[in-house]
Scaffold this motif. Structure first.
Motif, PDB file in Angstrom:
ATOM      1  N   ALA A   1       0.836  -1.202   0.000  1.00 19.28           N
ATOM      2  CA  ALA A   1       0.000   0.000   0.000  1.00 19.28           C
ATOM      3  C   ALA A   1       0.872   1.253   0.000  1.00 19.28           C
ATOM      4  O   ALA A   1       0.556   2.242  -0.675  1.00 19.28           O
ATOM      5  N   GLY A   2       1.980   1.208   0.742  1.00 22.75           N
ATOM      6  CA  GLY A   2       2.895   2.343   0.768  1.00 22.75           C
ATOM      7  C   GLY A   2       3.484   2.625  -0.600  1.00 22.75           C
ATOM      8  O   GLY A   2       3.612   3.787  -1.017  1.00 22.75           O
ATOM      9  N   GLU A   3       3.835   1.567  -1.319  1.00 17.97           N
ATOM     10  CA  GLU A   3       4.368   1.734  -2.687  1.00 17.97           C
ATOM     11  C   GLU A   3       3.323   2.390  -3.590  1.00 17.97           C
ATOM     12  O   GLU A   3       3.654   3.247  -4.407  1.00 17.97           O
ATOM     13  N   GLN A   4       2.059   1.970  -3.425  1.00 16.06           N
ATOM     14  CA  GLN A   4       0.987   2.587  -4.216  1.00 16.06           C
ATOM     15  C   GLN A   4       0.851   4.068  -3.865  1.00 16.06           C
ATOM     16  O   GLN A   4       0.660   4.905  -4.754  1.00 16.06           O
ATOM     17  N   ALA A   5       0.967   4.390  -2.576  1.00 17.43           N
ATOM     18  CA  ALA A   5       0.828   5.785  -2.143  1.00 17.43           C
ATOM     19  C   ALA A   5       1.947   6.650  -2.715  1.00 17.43           C
ATOM     20  O   ALA A   5       1.706   7.785  -3.125  1.00 17.43           O
ATOM     21  N   VAL A   6       3.148   6.101  -2.738  1.00 20.20           N
ATOM     22  CA  VAL A   6       4.274   6.849  -3.295  1.00 20.20           C
ATOM     23  C   VAL A   6       3.993   7.213  -4.752  1.00 20.20           C
ATOM     24  O   VAL A   6       4.313   8.321  -5.208  1.00 20.20           O
ATOM     25  N   GLN A   7       3.351   6.321  -5.486  1.00 24.36           N
ATOM     26  CA  GLN A   7       3.086   6.549  -6.911  1.00 24.36           C
ATOM     27  C   GLN A   7       1.804   7.333  -7.172  1.00 24.36           C
ATOM     28  O   GLN A   7       1.749   8.125  -8.109  1.00 24.36           O
TER      29      GLN A   7
ATOM     30  N   GLY B   1       3.307   7.021   2.910  1.00 22.62           N
ATOM     31  CA  GLY B   1       3.538   5.820   2.100  1.00 22.62           C
ATOM     32  C   GLY B   1       5.007   5.427   2.108  1.00 22.62           C
ATOM     33  O   GLY B   1       5.346   4.243   2.243  1.00 22.62           O
ATOM     34  N   GLN B   2       5.891   6.418   1.967  1.00 26.11           N
ATOM     35  CA  GLN B   2       7.332   6.141   2.013  1.00 26.11           C
ATOM     36  C   GLN B   2       7.733   5.552   3.361  1.00 26.11           C
ATOM     37  O   GLN B   2       8.542   4.625   3.436  1.00 26.11           O
ATOM     38  N   MET B   3       7.138   6.094   4.430  1.00 33.35           N
ATOM     39  CA  MET B   3       7.424   5.577   5.767  1.00 33.35           C
ATOM     40  C   MET B   3       6.957   4.127   5.900  1.00 33.35           C
ATOM     41  O   MET B   3       7.634   3.303   6.523  1.00 33.35           O
ATOM     42  N   MET B   4       5.813   3.794   5.287  1.00 35.63           N
ATOM     43  CA  MET B   4       5.305   2.424   5.351  1.00 35.63           C
ATOM     44  C   MET B   4       6.280   1.469   4.665  1.00 35.63           C
ATOM     45  O   MET B   4       6.565   0.388   5.170  1.00 35.63           O
TER      46      MET B   4
END
Length: 165
Positions: free
Chosen positions: A46-52, A63-66
């Protein structure tokens, strides 16, 4: 009458031996580690998706923190499982696919924040439960080490959630 008493006593004795022992409510170390591993992988995904996909910088940063924190937690968890001779199934270690609800959300930021808030609330509760009832001392120590980070994640995402409302 004596025969009846002996038969009843024998039946009671057999019934006591025939009872299936109940599992230890400990939520065994293996079960706990499987669930924690799956949660780590979901948070990283989910964090990777948030970064994008996130539009808000605070959501992107979360997201990066996740990715960073849960990726590191997963490596520690795998080492811990190995040290305890606990083998985790591929489903708990093989990565996760993108959450279709997040991937197809109209408002990604809002969906992500809601998912992270609910997920971290659940995870903190699960970790607190193992910290008090868990039987494996090494797993318990790792859980207690992880709790402050998980609580910080929960507070952080709750703050973002309030800003979205």
């Amino acid at each position: 009458m004596k025969k009846l008493i002996i038969i009843i006593a024998l039946c009671n004795g057999l019934a006591a031996h025939a009872q299936i022992p109940q599992p230890d409510p400990d939520t065994t170390a293996k079960h706990f580690l499987i669930v924690a591993s799956i949660k780590n992988l979901q948070e990283v995904s989910a964090g990777e998706q948030a970064v994008q996909k996130a539009k808000r910088p605070d959501v992107k940063s979360f997201g990066q923190m996740m990715v960073k924190d849960h990726g590191q937690a997963e490596q520690e968890l795998l080492q811990l499982a190995k040290s305890r001779s606990i083998s985790l199934p591929p489903a708990a270690t093989g990565g996760t696919k993108s959450d279709p609800l997040l991937a197809n959300a109209r408002n990604f930021d809002s969906a992500f924040v809601h998912a992270m808030s609910a997920g971290h609330g659940n995870t903190v509760q699960m970790f607190e439960n193992y910290a008090t009832t868990g039987k494996d001392p090494l797993v318990k120590a790792w859980v207690q080490k992880m709790l402050p980070t998980l609580k910080m994640h929960l507070e952080h995402i709750k703050t973002i959630e309030k800003q979205l409302k």
